[in-house]
Design a protein around this motif. Structure first.
Motif, PDB file in Angstrom:
ATOM      1  N   ARG A  50       0.547   3.730  -1.489  1.00  0.00           N
ATOM      2  CA  ARG A  50      -0.015   4.625  -0.468  1.00  0.00           C
ATOM      3  C   ARG A  50       0.108   6.086  -0.869  1.00  0.00           C
ATOM      4  O   ARG A  50      -0.787   6.876  -0.620  1.00  0.00           O
ATOM      5  N   SER A  51       1.229   6.477  -1.491  1.00  0.00           N
ATOM      6  CA  SER A  51       1.396   7.845  -1.985  1.00  0.00           C
ATOM      7  C   SER A  51       2.245   7.806  -3.247  1.00  0.00           C
ATOM      8  O   SER A  51       2.881   6.796  -3.552  1.00  0.00           O
ATOM      9  N   ALA A  52       2.284   8.911  -3.964  1.00  0.00           N
ATOM     10  CA  ALA A  52       3.028   8.966  -5.221  1.00  0.00           C
ATOM     11  C   ALA A  52       4.531   9.009  -5.004  1.00  0.00           C
ATOM     12  O   ALA A  52       5.298   8.755  -5.929  1.00  0.00           O
ATOM     13  N   SER A  53       4.967   9.296  -3.803  1.00  0.00           N
ATOM     14  CA  SER A  53       6.398   9.446  -3.547  1.00  0.00           C
ATOM     15  C   SER A  53       7.080   8.160  -3.079  1.00  0.00           C
ATOM     16  O   SER A  53       8.287   8.164  -2.885  1.00  0.00           O
ATOM     17  N   VAL A  54       6.359   7.053  -2.922  1.00  0.00           N
ATOM     18  CA  VAL A  54       6.980   5.821  -2.446  1.00  0.00           C
ATOM     19  C   VAL A  54       7.798   5.166  -3.548  1.00  0.00           C
ATOM     20  O   VAL A  54       7.497   5.304  -4.732  1.00  0.00           O
ATOM     21  N   LYS A  55       8.842   4.453  -3.155  1.00  0.00           N
ATOM     22  CA  LYS A  55       9.717   3.744  -4.090  1.00  0.00           C
ATOM     23  C   LYS A  55       9.634   2.246  -3.816  1.00  0.00           C
ATOM     24  O   LYS A  55       9.538   1.812  -2.668  1.00  0.00           O
ATOM     25  N   PRO A  65       2.017   1.702 -10.226  1.00  0.00           N
ATOM     26  CA  PRO A  65       0.930   1.436  -9.278  1.00  0.00           C
ATOM     27  C   PRO A  65      -0.089   2.582  -9.223  1.00  0.00           C
ATOM     28  O   PRO A  65       0.243   3.738  -9.464  1.00  0.00           O
ATOM     29  N   PHE A  66      -1.317   2.230  -8.896  1.00  0.00           N
ATOM     30  CA  PHE A  66      -2.382   3.197  -8.676  1.00  0.00           C
ATOM     31  C   PHE A  66      -2.186   3.796  -7.287  1.00  0.00           C
ATOM     32  O   PHE A  66      -1.914   3.073  -6.335  1.00  0.00           O
ATOM     33  N   VAL A  67      -2.308   5.110  -7.166  1.00  0.00           N
ATOM     34  CA  VAL A  67      -2.055   5.784  -5.889  1.00  0.00           C
ATOM     35  C   VAL A  67      -3.373   6.094  -5.190  1.00  0.00           C
ATOM     36  O   VAL A  67      -4.211   6.826  -5.716  1.00  0.00           O
ATOM     37  N   SER A  68      -3.562   5.526  -4.002  1.00  0.00           N
ATOM     38  CA  SER A  68      -4.737   5.789  -3.177  1.00  0.00           C
ATOM     39  C   SER A  68      -4.430   5.347  -1.752  1.00  0.00           C
ATOM     40  O   SER A  68      -4.211   4.156  -1.500  1.00  0.00           O
ATOM     41  N   GLN A  69      -4.410   6.297  -0.844  1.00  0.00           N
ATOM     42  CA  GLN A  69      -4.101   5.976   0.550  1.00  0.00           C
ATOM     43  C   GLN A  69      -5.196   5.104   1.162  1.00  0.00           C
ATOM     44  O   GLN A  69      -4.905   4.135   1.857  1.00  0.00           O
ATOM     45  N   PHE A  84       5.119   0.142   1.118  1.00  0.00           N
ATOM     46  CA  PHE A  84       3.932   0.970   0.910  1.00  0.00           C
ATOM     47  C   PHE A  84       3.385   0.852  -0.505  1.00  0.00           C
ATOM     48  O   PHE A  84       2.700   1.752  -0.994  1.00  0.00           O
ATOM     49  N   ILE A  85       3.649  -0.283  -1.178  1.00  0.00           N
ATOM     50  CA  ILE A  85       3.009  -0.623  -2.456  1.00  0.00           C
ATOM     51  C   ILE A  85       2.495  -2.046  -2.297  1.00  0.00           C
ATOM     52  O   ILE A  85       3.281  -2.979  -2.122  1.00  0.00           O
ATOM     53  N   ALA A  86       1.195  -2.221  -2.359  1.00  0.00           N
ATOM     54  CA  ALA A  86       0.595  -3.553  -2.218  1.00  0.00           C
ATOM     55  C   ALA A  86       0.459  -4.209  -3.578  1.00  0.00           C
ATOM     56  O   ALA A  86      -0.021  -3.599  -4.530  1.00  0.00           O
ATOM     57  N   CYS A  87       0.894  -5.443  -3.696  1.00  0.00           N
ATOM     58  CA  CYS A  87       0.741  -6.274  -4.890  1.00  0.00           C
ATOM     59  C   CYS A  87       1.370  -5.668  -6.142  1.00  0.00           C
ATOM     60  O   CYS A  87       0.802  -5.737  -7.228  1.00  0.00           O
ATOM     61  N   GLU A  88       2.571  -5.110  -6.006  1.00  0.00           N
ATOM     62  CA  GLU A  88       3.221  -4.516  -7.178  1.00  0.00           C
ATOM     63  C   GLU A  88       3.665  -5.597  -8.159  1.00  0.00           C
ATOM     64  O   GLU A  88       3.996  -6.700  -7.768  1.00  0.00           O
TER      65      GLU A  88
END
Length: 89
Positions: A50-55, A65-69, A84-88
């Motif tokens: 969802r964002s670049a700051s998620v862990k 992961p690719f970042v795109s809200q 907030f990371i789908a299918c990592e």
């Protein structure tokens, strides 16, 4: 007169380049809802954040992961651990 023409030409070039680069960036990400994580990972190996700051909560991942809200929101149901990371991977 030459200075005025030079300034107008330079500002026109700067505006033209900045306008065209924003249109390309917006058009490059298509918002698609995938059936499952296998289909999503064929396109985005590390999943979608969802964002670049998620862990990642689940531990070590192999791909970034690719970042795109907007893309994450379309595939939110595939985020099983709600980090907030789908299918990592």
């Amino acid at each position: 007169m030459k200075k005025v023409c030079g300034i107008l030409l330079a500002s026109g070039l700067i505006l033209g380049v900045s306008y065209s680069s924003t249109n390309v960036a917006e058009a490059s990400t298509k918002i698609i809802t995938y059936k499952n994580c296998t289909e999503l990972n064929k396109v985005y190996r590390g999943g979608v954040a969802r964002s670049a700051s998620v862990k990642n909560k689940g531990g070590k991942t192999y791909y970034k992961p690719f970042v795109s809200q907007a893309l994450y929101d379309a595939n939110k149901s595939k985020d099983r651990d709600h980090d907030f990371i789908a299918c990592e991977k």
